[in-house]
Design a protein around this motif. Structure first.
Motif, PDB file in Angstrom:
ATOM      1  N   TYR A 135     -10.021  20.012 -29.354  1.00 36.03           N
ATOM      2  CA  TYR A 135      -8.705  20.647 -29.441  1.00 36.03           C
ATOM      3  C   TYR A 135      -7.608  19.641 -29.083  1.00 36.03           C
ATOM      4  N   ALA A 136      -7.845  18.861 -28.034  1.00 40.16           N
ATOM      5  CA  ALA A 136      -6.858  17.849 -27.633  1.00 40.16           C
ATOM      6  C   ALA A 136      -6.668  16.821 -28.749  1.00 40.16           C
ATOM      7  N   ARG A 137      -7.748  16.465 -29.420  1.00 37.63           N
ATOM      8  CA  ARG A 137      -7.643  15.521 -30.551  1.00 37.63           C
ATOM      9  C   ARG A 137      -6.847  16.151 -31.692  1.00 37.63           C
ATOM     10  N   ALA A 138      -7.056  17.440 -31.928  1.00 39.87           N
ATOM     11  CA  ALA A 138      -6.277  18.143 -32.957  1.00 39.87           C
ATOM     12  C   ALA A 138      -4.795  18.134 -32.587  1.00 39.87           C
ATOM     13  N   SER A 139      -4.508  18.320 -31.299  1.00 37.97           N
ATOM     14  CA  SER A 139      -3.118  18.297 -30.832  1.00 37.97           C
ATOM     15  C   SER A 139      -2.470  16.939 -31.086  1.00 37.97           C
ATOM     16  N   LEU A 158     -12.780  25.149 -33.131  1.00 40.85           N
ATOM     17  CA  LEU A 158     -12.934  26.600 -33.318  1.00 40.85           C
ATOM     18  C   LEU A 158     -14.372  26.998 -33.604  1.00 40.85           C
ATOM     19  N   THR A 159     -15.132  26.109 -34.210  1.00 43.33           N
ATOM     20  CA  THR A 159     -16.545  26.386 -34.462  1.00 43.33           C
ATOM     21  C   THR A 159     -17.290  26.559 -33.139  1.00 43.33           C
ATOM     22  N   THR A 163     -11.678  30.933 -29.301  1.00 43.26           N
ATOM     23  CA  THR A 163     -10.465  31.319 -28.564  1.00 43.26           C
ATOM     24  C   THR A 163      -9.349  30.287 -28.706  1.00 43.26           C
ATOM     25  N   PHE A 164      -9.684  29.065 -29.092  1.00 46.23           N
ATOM     26  CA  PHE A 164      -8.645  28.053 -29.282  1.00 46.23           C
ATOM     27  C   PHE A 164      -7.718  28.401 -30.453  1.00 46.23           C
ATOM     28  N   ARG A 165      -8.136  29.318 -31.309  1.00 43.82           N
ATOM     29  CA  ARG A 165      -7.279  29.742 -32.424  1.00 43.82           C
ATOM     30  C   ARG A 165      -5.976  30.342 -31.885  1.00 43.82           C
TER      31      ARG A 165
END
Length: 194
Positions: A135-139, A158-159, A163-165
Motif C-alpha cells: 500500500y505504501a508503494r502504491a501511495s 488489496l488481494t 480493507t485498504f480499498r
C-alpha cells in the motif's frame, strides 16, 4: 586596667598600602566584538540550513572567545555540535522490514519519493507479500502521478488485505491518479472484475 585601642583600617607598618579588591581584567573589546559577529553570522547561516558555513563561524567563535567569553564559547560549541550532526546526515537505522517500511513512509511524506521507493523495495524484499508495504508503494506511485504503478501496487495490497480499498478511496496520496480509469477499476471494481 588599660583598655586596648581599636585598630583602624590602614597600613600595618608605615609605607604599606591597604589591600584592595582584585580588579577584573578588562576584556578585549575588539576580540569580543569579532567573536560576537562570527556568532551572529553562524546563527544566520544555521537558520538558513547552511550547516557547513555555520560550523566554520562557530569554530571561529570558539577560537576567539577562548577563556575570555566562556558563555559565548559554550553556546558556539553547542551549535557547532548540532552542525556536525546535521552534516553527518541521518542515521541509516536497522534494516529489518518494519524499520524500512517506517523509513519509507517518512521519506514519502517528506517528498523524497525516489528514496522512499527504494527503501520500500528493500522492505518488501525483507517481507514479501506485506499489504502495508504494498500500500505504501502504491501511495508513492500515486504521489509520483504514476497511474499504472499506483493501480498495480494497490491491487496487490488489496488481494492480501481488502480493507485498504477504503483507505485508498480517501487517501490524498492518490489525488493525482484518482480520476484515472486504471485506478478507478481497482478502487471500484466492476462485477465482472470483482
Amino acid at each position: 586596667m588599660a583598655t586596648a585601642k581599636k585598630k583602624t583600617a590602614g597600613p600595618e607598618t608605615p609605607g604599606e598600602t591597604p589591600a584592595r579588591p582584585a580588579r577584573s581584567i578588562p576584556r578585549n573589546i575588539a576580540q569580543y566584538e569579532a567573536a560576537l559577529a562570527a556568532f551572529s553570522a553562524g546563527a544566520e547561516a544555521f537558520g538558513k540550513g547552511q550547516f557547513a558555513q555555520a560550523r566554520t563561524q562557530f569554530a571561529a567563535v570558539i577560537d576567539a572567545a577562548k577563556g575570555d567569553e566562556p558563555i559565548l564559547a559554550d553556546r558556539a560549541r553547542t551549535y557547532a555540535s548540532i552542525c556536525d550532526r546535521k552534516l553527518a546526515g541521518p542515521e541509516s537505522g536497522p534494516d529489518d522490514a518494519e524499520s524500512l517500511y517506517h523509513r519509507g513512509v517518512v521519506l514519502a511524506n517528506a517528498g523524497r519519493l525516489d528514496e522512499a521507493w527504494s527503501t520500500l523495495e528493500r522492505a518488501l524484499t525483507a517481507r514479501p507479500g506485506d499489504a502495508s508495504i504494498l500500500y505504501a508503494r502504491a501511495s508513492v506511485r500515486g504521489l509520483q502521478g504514476n497511474v499504472e504503478g499506483a493501480a498495480s501496487e494497490l491491487k496487490k495490497a488489496l488481494t492480501i488485505d481488502p480493507t485498504f480499498r477504503f483507505h485508498a478511496a480517501s487517501d490524498s496520496d492518490f489525488d493525482s491518479v484518482r480520476d484515472e480509469a486504471a485506478f478507478i477499476d481497482v478502487i471500484e471494481p466492476s462485477h465482472a472484475g470483482a
